[in-house]
Design an enzyme around this catalytic site. Sequence first.
Site, short mmCIF file in Angstrom:
data_model
loop_
_atom_site.label_atom_id
_atom_site.label_comp_id
_atom_site.label_asym_id
_atom_site.label_seq_id
_atom_site.Cartn_x
_atom_site.Cartn_y
_atom_site.Cartn_z
N GLY A 1 0.81 -1.22 0.00
CA GLY A 1 0.00 0.00 0.00
C GLY A 1 0.84 1.26 0.00
O GLY A 1 0.58 2.21 -0.74
N CYS A 2 1.87 1.26 0.82
CA CYS A 2 2.74 2.44 0.92
C CYS A 2 3.54 2.64 -0.37
O CYS A 2 3.79 3.77 -0.78
CB CYS A 2 3.67 2.32 2.14
SG CYS A 2 2.74 2.28 3.69
#
Length: 155
Positions: free
Chosen positions: A46-47
């Site tokens: 996600g990051c």
Amino acid sequence: MSERLQPGDTAPAFTLPDADGNDVSLADHKGRKVIVYFYPSALTPGCTKQACDFTDNLAVLATAGYDVIGVSPDKPEKLAKFREKEDLKVTLVSDPEKETLTAYGAYGEKKLYGKTVTGVIRSTVVVDEAGKIEHAFYNVKATGHVAKIIKDLGI
């Protein structure tokens, strides 16, 4: 639980080391708008998606007068690996003590897979040229968030 910032609040000052160990301060960006985004951990799916989205849109944001700074509790060495591996162009800074994360309301209790845990709350704060909060977005999604910011800012 840290307090969430509201539009009109003064952005908390910070000076944090970047991926190369050089100090980056919010004050360095006085006179420009700054998008400060807070993410849990470098080199996670996600990051990575979020950092790549900011990198892909950096020219559009810069042309509109915005600088972008990503803040996580990761050490500068991990941020350097993240930057190199993903060819990131955004400025990434390290807040292992979580003082800036807390000051911006981006660290505290959150829900993770149905459980309440303490950690980084994925958040984005837009600071205006005078150092005031223009927008504060909390519990944002990693995917599609940059496009939403661009839309919300009318860029």
